[in-house]
Enzyme design. Sequence first.
Site, PDB file in Angstrom:
ATOM      1  N   CYS A 119      -9.349  -5.459   2.963  1.00 38.21           N
ATOM      2  CA  CYS A 119      -8.974  -3.951   2.554  1.00 38.21           C
ATOM      3  C   CYS A 119      -7.741  -3.970   1.444  1.00 38.21           C
ATOM      4  O   CYS A 119      -7.602  -2.754   0.749  1.00 38.21           O
ATOM      5  CB  CYS A 119      -8.511  -3.181   3.661  1.00 38.21           C
ATOM      6  SG  CYS A 119     -10.023  -3.089   4.785  1.00 38.21           S
ATOM      7  N   HIS A 244      -4.395   2.658   1.019  1.00 40.18           N
ATOM      8  CA  HIS A 244      -5.667   2.321   1.832  1.00 40.18           C
ATOM      9  C   HIS A 244      -6.257   3.427   2.720  1.00 40.18           C
ATOM     10  O   HIS A 244      -5.617   4.050   3.536  1.00 40.18           O
ATOM     11  CB  HIS A 244      -5.813   1.107   2.333  1.00 40.18           C
ATOM     12  CG  HIS A 244      -6.819   0.508   3.325  1.00 40.18           C
ATOM     13  ND1 HIS A 244      -7.997   0.761   2.734  1.00 40.18           N
ATOM     14  CD2 HIS A 244      -6.895   0.122   4.466  1.00 40.18           C
ATOM     15  CE1 HIS A 244      -9.067   0.446   3.526  1.00 40.18           C
ATOM     16  NE2 HIS A 244      -8.463  -0.017   4.791  1.00 40.18           N
ATOM     17  N   ASN A 274     -13.879   4.713   5.779  1.00 36.28           N
ATOM     18  CA  ASN A 274     -13.146   3.268   5.364  1.00 36.28           C
ATOM     19  C   ASN A 274     -13.987   2.455   4.675  1.00 36.28           C
ATOM     20  O   ASN A 274     -14.767   1.501   5.486  1.00 36.28           O
ATOM     21  CB  ASN A 274     -12.321   2.805   6.385  1.00 36.28           C
ATOM     22  CG  ASN A 274     -11.631   1.440   6.238  1.00 36.28           C
ATOM     23  OD1 ASN A 274     -11.853   1.081   5.090  1.00 36.28           O
ATOM     24  ND2 ASN A 274     -10.852   0.774   7.151  1.00 36.28           N
TER      25      ASN A 274
END
Length: 322
Positions: A119, A244, A274
């Site tokens: 990520c 993020h 996500n």
Amino acid sequence: MSTLSPARRGSAISGLGHALPHRIVTNAELEAKLDTDDTWIVARTGIAERRILDGEVLLDLAITAASRALRRAELTAAQIDLIVVATMTAPDRCPSLAARLGAALGVSAPAVFDLNAACAGFSHALAVADHAITCGAAGHALVVGADAMSDVLDWSDRTTAILMADGAGAVVVSATDRPGIAPVVWGSDPALADLITISAPDHRFRQQGPSVFRWAITRAQHVARAALERAGTTAADLVGFVPHQANLRIITAVADQLGIPHERTAREVAVLGNASAATIPLALSRLVERGEIAAGPVLLLGFGGGFSYSGQVVQLRAASAA
Ligand code: UT7
């Protein structure tokens, strides 16, 4: 083969684009399949819905996002000499998603490779492109964050199936005389390397959620502060903060710690979930497109598997979004 250009003083984002799967998966849909409910998901994560590939493939999203970024940069694919795709869900081990993207766009001889920092991948890839351009190894680079987390989810695991998503975001990075990408702060915590895994035997995404959460609400702010310092700027000067997009509780906690108003902070996780390496360029492109982030300094901040983290301040110029 790319021709070496003279070393430049810096690079900057010249175009932004993004692409999402058409299919929206709501919390109500997950409620019907898993022992979970909308109230829990919204209260613990802030996620109301997410996008999941259905009929399209990850490469399609990468092509669309990259094409939009190129259009915004007013460049053709032929002018690109480096393609870096941040991903941990490339469909093939070889060739890379970057190689497939270059071929699909018709770029003649770009340097192409994927980069896996989970990520945190997009900020890493952006730094690599900036370094390549600044040292004269490339003139215009495509940097893409693309992940199909739906491919690696255990759809029977309520602790992860409600969180993850698919998507792609892209930027074009071009040589400039005035640096528009500040020095990256990047690193990892080897002791936490197994907090997030996609490993044998089943190669499904697993994470120790509460431990990741704890890291994010205690340590991420320090990465952000170091990135601001390296850029010679402060949180008060930022026109946007794009962390993020993993959990709205993390996003708001870190924004509060840094003193960044929520209206300048990306909160796209609510409708996008996500999508790993894609969340930062996706959110950045959407916010610029909607006029919610104007020209000026924007702080990017990634963290995740590895346990990797990275962040940098980018100087956005007007009209770069698709
Ligand atoms: O992009 C990679 C980086 N990843 C992240 O940033 C993730 C960071 N972590 C998180 O966002 C949060 O830890 C989660 C959203 C994953 C979990 O939220 P939490 O507030 O930390 O919940 P928890 O794991 O402590 O679980 C609390 C309770 C447990 O039940 P008991 O043991 O208290 O009875 C879980 O079994 O909630 C239960 N639970 C659920 N209940 C309903 C876990 N998942 C669900 C669910 N629906 N989907």
